[in-house]
Enzyme design. Structure first.
Site, PDB file in Angstrom:
ATOM      1  N   ARG A   1       6.790  58.617  35.982  1.00 57.07           N
ATOM      2  CA  ARG A   1       6.658  59.260  34.662  1.00 57.07           C
ATOM      3  C   ARG A   1       5.595  60.367  34.694  1.00 57.07           C
ATOM      4  O   ARG A   1       5.763  61.415  34.065  1.00 57.07           O
ATOM      5  CB  ARG A   1       6.324  58.189  33.613  1.00 57.07           C
ATOM      6  CG  ARG A   1       6.373  58.722  32.204  1.00 57.07           C
ATOM      7  CD  ARG A   1       6.379  57.607  31.173  1.00 57.07           C
ATOM      8  NE  ARG A   1       6.470  58.154  29.833  1.00 57.07           N
ATOM      9  CZ  ARG A   1       5.608  57.877  28.873  1.00 57.07           C
ATOM     10  NH1 ARG A   1       4.588  57.058  29.084  1.00 57.07           N
ATOM     11  NH2 ARG A   1       5.751  58.422  27.680  1.00 57.07           N
TER      12      ARG A   1
ATOM     13  N   HIS B   1       6.202  64.186  33.479  1.00 55.10           N
ATOM     14  CA  HIS B   1       5.384  64.833  32.443  1.00 55.10           C
ATOM     15  C   HIS B   1       4.609  66.020  33.013  1.00 55.10           C
ATOM     16  O   HIS B   1       4.280  66.952  32.278  1.00 55.10           O
ATOM     17  CB  HIS B   1       4.441  63.813  31.798  1.00 55.10           C
ATOM     18  CG  HIS B   1       5.137  62.925  30.810  1.00 55.10           C
ATOM     19  ND1 HIS B   1       4.551  62.433  29.671  1.00 55.10           N
ATOM     20  CD2 HIS B   1       6.417  62.456  30.783  1.00 55.10           C
ATOM     21  CE1 HIS B   1       5.417  61.698  28.986  1.00 55.10           C
ATOM     22  NE2 HIS B   1       6.559  61.680  29.656  1.00 55.10           N
TER      23      HIS B   1
ATOM     24  N   ASN C   1       1.446  61.437  26.001  1.00 59.02           N
ATOM     25  CA  ASN C   1       0.879  60.987  27.277  1.00 59.02           C
ATOM     26  C   ASN C   1      -0.056  59.791  27.133  1.00 59.02           C
ATOM     27  O   ASN C   1      -0.691  59.380  28.113  1.00 59.02           O
ATOM     28  CB  ASN C   1       0.125  62.155  27.942  1.00 59.02           C
ATOM     29  CG  ASN C   1       1.079  63.203  28.486  1.00 59.02           C
ATOM     30  OD1 ASN C   1       2.252  62.897  28.716  1.00 59.02           O
ATOM     31  ND2 ASN C   1       0.609  64.419  28.675  1.00 59.02           N
TER      32      ASN C   1
ATOM     33  N   PRO D   1      10.061  65.844  25.384  1.00 60.73           N
ATOM     34  CA  PRO D   1      10.919  65.254  24.348  1.00 60.73           C
ATOM     35  C   PRO D   1      10.407  63.867  23.950  1.00 60.73           C
ATOM     36  O   PRO D   1       9.897  63.124  24.778  1.00 60.73           O
ATOM     37  CB  PRO D   1      12.284  65.155  25.039  1.00 60.73           C
ATOM     38  CG  PRO D   1      12.006  65.201  26.509  1.00 60.73           C
ATOM     39  CD  PRO D   1      10.713  65.933  26.692  1.00 60.73           C
TER      40      PRO D   1
ATOM     41  N   HIS E   1      14.498  55.521  33.714  1.00 59.98           N
ATOM     42  CA  HIS E   1      14.163  54.400  32.829  1.00 59.98           C
ATOM     43  C   HIS E   1      14.664  53.069  33.380  1.00 59.98           C
ATOM     44  O   HIS E   1      14.646  52.067  32.684  1.00 59.98           O
ATOM     45  CB  HIS E   1      14.708  54.665  31.419  1.00 59.98           C
ATOM     46  CG  HIS E   1      13.925  55.716  30.678  1.00 59.98           C
ATOM     47  ND1 HIS E   1      14.294  56.249  29.483  1.00 59.98           N
ATOM     48  CD2 HIS E   1      12.747  56.330  30.997  1.00 59.98           C
ATOM     49  CE1 HIS E   1      13.397  57.158  29.085  1.00 59.98           C
ATOM     50  NE2 HIS E   1      12.453  57.222  29.998  1.00 59.98           N
TER      51      HIS E   1
ATOM     52  N   THR F   1      15.695  44.583  35.185  1.00 55.45           N
ATOM     53  CA  THR F   1      15.167  44.617  36.555  1.00 55.45           C
ATOM     54  C   THR F   1      14.166  45.780  36.643  1.00 55.45           C
ATOM     55  O   THR F   1      14.318  46.676  37.465  1.00 55.45           O
ATOM     56  CB  THR F   1      16.307  44.807  37.572  1.00 55.45           C
ATOM     57  OG1 THR F   1      17.048  45.990  37.192  1.00 55.45           O
ATOM     58  CG2 THR F   1      17.250  43.617  37.602  1.00 55.45           C
TER      59      THR F   1
END
Ligand code: HEM
Length: 333
Positions: free
Chosen positions: A71, A75, A103, A171, A201, A260
């Site tokens: 992530r 970002h 963030n 977003p 994700h 998972t």
């Protein structure tokens, strides 16, 4: 035959094609300096191994590290290109990206710090923080059972990090399909990249605030109370409401992105198809027939998802800018 990202020789052959073809073409689209697989071959040949060792060491102590690193890289790349701007700390004169609302739950910064320290000990002032983050994100995916790929290198570290960029460029979880498409388009990525990269994700966790509206924010309850998004499977919505009671103040409350959540796999797409997508932005991928077909494709074939994920990651992380080599990833020189 389609290349299989998990199968040794075929994977490396495919990675080579992906790197040489996509990265080079995309560099010309983004206008950044050309990245190259050889960038540190002379100046710091052990850099990549040092980053991988730091990531492995961190994962051994904390299983949430891979999600955090992946992530972080996303970002970073969506704000001023992949220039390590997300890593800069705020100062007395400037509130940096990392302190912006989108963030707030970023983590795993310490892994980049550790990798940077290891790399600086080998070859001071040579390897950028932006490259370290791109490598660490790749390692995070590969060490979680996902595909691996060669990362073109040579990103510069940026000197600018503005909190105001975060809300305008990243977003949010409630974004509609059009807003998502627009945010991806702004960094040269397509609707296909949107679907594929949302597959990130498959790792990690979301706090209640990220899906609160989905579980009780829709009109229709008695006495004006909100109900769950009808697109959610009722038993899944009920489980989410139990995890996130109304007015809960528990800081760590939330849900795993998929069952998972420590394994990089295609479970995310299967969940999405069966009314168990967590965020409204995940659900939005089903609103358009074309992207719905992509979701079905990746739910049916983990191999096709892995292959597409590598291509899209190469595209996303090719957005580099000329810059410096920071001595400390948290401060510009
Ligand atoms: C499509 C637009 C996207 C939106 C709106 C979005 C939004 C979010 C939100 C709201 C969270 C949960 C944050 C929290 O509650 O703490 C999250 C988590 C996460 N996102 Fe995204 N995301 C998007 C795309 C991506 C992409 C492209 C990637 C990587 C390729 C990614 C990787 C992750 C990961 C790994 C987590 C889990 C983080 C952790 O457990 O620390 N996301 N995302």
């Amino acid at each position: 035959m389609a290349p299989q990202p998990h199968s040794g020789r075929r994977r490396s052959r495919w990675s080579c094609w992906a790197v040489r073809g996509l990265a080079i073409v995309l560099m010309s689209l983004t206008g950044g300096d050309a990245l190259s697989l050889d960038h540190y071959r002379q100046s710091c040949p052990k850099a990549e191994a040092a980053v991988t060792a730091a990531v492995k060491q961190a994962i051994a102590k904390d299983r949430t590290v891979p999600a955090g690193l992946l992530r972080l890289h996303f970002h970073d790349c969506f704000v001023r290109g992949c220039d390590g701007s997300v890593l800069l700390d705020s100062t007395s004169n400037n509130t940096a990206e990392k302190d912006g609302p989108p963030n707030a739950s970023l983590h795993a910064f310490f892994v980049v710090d550790n990798a940077k320290a290891a790399v600086e000990a080998l070859c001071p002032g040579v390897v950028s923080c932006a490259d370290i983050l791109a490598l660490a994100a790749r390692d995070a995916v590969a060490l979680s059972g996902g595909p691996s790929w060669a990362v073109p290198l040579g990103r510069g570290d940026g000197r600018v990090s503005l909190v105001s960029d975060t809300t305008s460029l990243l977003p949010g979880p409630g974004a509609t399909f059009d807003q998502l498409k627009q945010a991806f388009h702004a960094v040269g990525l397509s609707a296909k990249d949107l679907v594929v990269l949302s597959g990130g994700h498959t790792l990690g966790f979301a706090h209640c605030s990220s899906f609160e509206t989905r579980i009780r924010g829709f009109p229709g309850g008695s006495g004006g109370a909100g109900v769950a998004d009808p697109a959610l499977r009722p038993s899944f919505a009920a489980a989410l409401r139990r995890a996130c009671p109304a007015n809960n103040t528990a800081k760590g409350a939330g849900a795993w992105m998929d069952p998972t959540s420590a394994a990089f796999d295609n479970a995310y797409f299967k969940m999405l198809q069966t009314g168990r997508g967590l965020l409204a932005s995940d659900e939005a991928l089903l609103t358009h027939p074309k992207t719905r077909r992509m979701v079905a494709l990746y739910a049916a074939s983990q191999g096709k998802f892995f292959q597409a994920f590598v291509s899209s990651m190469l595209r996303m992380s090719a957005q580099n800018q000329p810059g410096e080599i920071r001595a400390n990833c948290r401060r510009h020189n």
